[in-house]
Design an enzyme around this catalytic site. Sequence first.
Site, PDB file in Angstrom:
ATOM      1  CG  ASP A  77      -0.211  -0.004   2.532  1.00 16.77           C
ATOM      2  OD1 ASP A  77       0.754  -0.781   2.653  1.00 16.77           O
ATOM      3  OD2 ASP A  77      -0.596   0.742   3.457  1.00 16.77           O
TER       4      ASP A  77
ATOM      5  CD  GLU B 211       4.271   0.354   6.794  1.00 20.31           C
ATOM      6  OE1 GLU B 211       5.166   0.645   7.610  1.00 20.31           O
ATOM      7  OE2 GLU B 211       3.809   1.174   5.977  1.00 20.31           O
TER       8      GLU B 211
END
Length: 484
Positions: free
Chosen positions: A78, A145
Amino acid sequence: MSEIKNLKPEGIWRNFDALTQVPRPSGHLEKVQQFLLDFAKKAGVEAFKDPAGNIVMRKPATPGYENRKTALLQAHMDMVPQKSPDSDHNFETDPIQTYIEDGWVHAKGTTLGSDDGIGVAAIMAVMEDKELKHGPVEALITADEETGMYGANDLPEGELQGDILMNLDSETWGKFVIGSAGGIDINATLGYKEVENTETAAVKVTLKGLRGGHSGLEINEGRANANKQMVRLVREAIEKCGARLATWHGGNMRNAIPFKAEVVLALPKENVEGLKKMVAGCREAIEDEFKTIESNVEFFVEDAAAPQTLLPVEIQDNLVDAIYACHDGVIRMIPTYPEVVETSSNLAIIDIENGLATIKILARSSREDMKQYIVNTLQSCFNMAGMKVETSGSYGGWDPNPDSEILNLLKKIYKEQTGKDAVVQADHAGLECSVILGKYPHMDVVSFGPTLRSPHTTGERFEIATAEPFWNLLKQALEEIPAK
């Protein structure tokens, strides 16, 4: 064709360019998960999505290297979705537009996603390269994350086979990270019953143009926090202009220093000019206080439609006092590593509107007792304002191991390839290594990567000259992974 496709090493840049075409903001990862699974199938390596949304890939050893320890390469899929005020970019649908300037790769009006797209691209390059020599290689590409390390936190125990973990999410070439801070999210909320607005004028006050930045890597640089600067103005406007608070919106990412905040204030019409002068004075004060740090401060007032409702006076005053009193920034440095931040907090997000006030903070510390100290400090602050305070997403720190076998191997290779000594240190930024180690404590862990700057901001950029040496180091490390 994208300009970055022409860069070397071709494997990393081609794969990073492909990643920029796949929307992957935190919380919206379906497209990139499928992209990675499709890539693995094409590359001929095993891959699956686990229950946490992580992608795991496995590549068998080169013939003759079967007795080596299994190397686990790890990155997160991400990216932080930040954009400039004039950008109409939609992170859920639009590709990132890259360009090259002065030896760096940038994005047009948005975050670049090199954090940690470069780590993912390096993993992809390893998985597809038929010429590399290596023992068994495993890859873990984690989900979400940036918003709480959810993929790592929900990683199933017993899923991974790796003996050595090389995290590819560090951001300075030549620096090897062997420890990092833990963190925790602190969320304070308060519901309130709105009251009717009887004031004769309303304005929207906007503060923007601040540098923002990464709340771990750049919290020690003294950058201005938009919420903390805005509260100075709001408190003074209440005291001297009879202003009343209607709404407040500042910041949008828990791990990014907020660069913008907006409030709507109602006040007597005859005090509007005085408020405008007050805002101009605050802008000048910020420019003076941060004159070597912030150079694009915009602080201005616009007429606004009169809000129908306001916060009750007591609620308003309590919230403003709490925001003013809330700690933000560095608390102290690590005594044994005085150049590294030990404990900090980031007043990341404030949303006040429609009968609900929400304040979100990310606190970090490499010591569990100091992490609890800052939690208690902030709880005490917001409890006095009558707010409900909850914590979530806690993760522990990663204790350094200077005798790490993989660290010493990487230091040796780095010296051979560059002629320089590597820098070894702990970081204040949170890394997933600590969470993974909690589930796989036998792993030998180090984090490294090429150079990128200003992650989590529209100034994010990747230094092209560091990509090739990073790749050369990774290749030789995989070839020299020790035997079991």
